[in-house]
Write a protein that holds these residues in place. Structure first.
Motif, PDB file in Angstrom:
ATOM      1  N   UNK A 174       0.830  -1.214   0.000  1.00  0.00           N
ATOM      2  CA  UNK A 174       0.000   0.000   0.000  1.00  0.00           C
ATOM      3  C   UNK A 174       0.858   1.255   0.000  1.00  0.00           C
ATOM      4  N   UNK A 175       1.977   1.219   0.694  1.00  0.00           N
ATOM      5  CA  UNK A 175       2.886   2.375   0.700  1.00  0.00           C
ATOM      6  C   UNK A 175       3.472   2.593  -0.695  1.00  0.00           C
ATOM      7  N   UNK A 176       3.851   1.498  -1.343  1.00  0.00           N
ATOM      8  CA  UNK A 176       4.381   1.600  -2.701  1.00  0.00           C
ATOM      9  C   UNK A 176       3.330   2.183  -3.645  1.00  0.00           C
ATOM     10  N   UNK A 177       2.112   1.694  -3.546  1.00  0.00           N
ATOM     11  CA  UNK A 177       1.032   2.187  -4.414  1.00  0.00           C
ATOM     12  C   UNK A 177       0.817   3.683  -4.200  1.00  0.00           C
ATOM     13  N   UNK A 178       0.707   4.094  -2.959  1.00  0.00           N
ATOM     14  CA  UNK A 178       0.483   5.524  -2.671  1.00  0.00           C
ATOM     15  C   UNK A 178       1.649   6.380  -3.148  1.00  0.00           C
ATOM     16  N   UNK A 179       2.877   5.900  -2.933  1.00  0.00           N
ATOM     17  CA  UNK A 179       4.058   6.641  -3.379  1.00  0.00           C
ATOM     18  C   UNK A 179       4.049   6.781  -4.902  1.00  0.00           C
ATOM     19  N   UNK A 180       3.761   5.687  -5.582  1.00  0.00           N
ATOM     20  CA  UNK A 180       3.743   5.707  -7.052  1.00  0.00           C
ATOM     21  C   UNK A 180       2.652   6.646  -7.570  1.00  0.00           C
TER      22      UNK A 180
END
Length: 190
Positions: A174-180
């Motif tokens: 989820x952190x990766x998705x939000x960052x992207x």
């Protein structure tokens, strides 16, 4: 003539989708689909004229669902950045929640050579893309198409990698998705 099972068409689509994901559309036959459903091949033809017609219907439905989700995200209003972030989240959430549909619609070659069936898939995909594109028309004018396609491709890249390489040692998902999404949206509207 025996009455058709009321959910037979949906059963065919579900089984075909799984076979397409496992083997690729071109490697699956109507005989294999019929066998997976537990019906004869002629019975399958009462619902779909070909394997390609099944693939087209699966793609059309996937894009229809994505279009509805993007439309709902956009209809909440707000700034262009807020709308783009919501649309981007919906795009990624759709792909990850509907892996088989996403793979069939976005990650597999469609059989055919520009047939009317293939045009149905293209039009459905353009319809989904059109929701995102409309936002870019508001913010970019003449450069809207390039910016919208670049953002769409970036979101697709993330979804495709998360699906195709789930075993890669990703950071917390989820952190990766939000960052992207934050990076794509900021860059797209710059």
């Amino acid at each position: 003539m025996a009455e058709a099972h009321p959910n037979r068409r949906e059963h065919i689509l579900a089984e075909a989708e799984q076979l397409f994901v496992s083997h690729g559309i071109a490697q699956v036959t109507t005989r294999q689909i019929a066998q997976a459903v537990g019906i004869s091949q002629p019975s399958l033809y009462a619902h779909f004229g070909s394997r390609d017609a099944i693939a087209v219907e699966l793609c059309r439905r996937a894009f229809e669902t994505l279009t509805a989700r993007l439309t709902a995200a956009d209809s909440q209003g707000g700034t262009a950045l807020e709308r783009l972030v919501r649309q981007s989240r919906e795009y990624v959430a759709f792909g990850l929640a509907h892996e088989a549909a996403y793979r069939v619609a976005f990650m597999m070659d469609m059989p055919g050579d520009g047939s009317a069936d293939k045009q149905v898939v293209i039009e459905a995909g353009v319809g989904a893309f059109g929701i995102l594109y409309a936002l870019f028309v508001e913010t970019h004018g003449p450069g809207a198409l390039m910016a919208a396609q670049s953002a769409w491709a970036s979101l697709h890249g993330l979804v495709a990698l998360l699906l195709a390489r789930a075993d890669f040692p990703w950071v917390e998902r989820e952190s990766l998705i939000e960052h992207h999404i934050a990076g794509v949206c900021r860059a797209a509207l710059a």
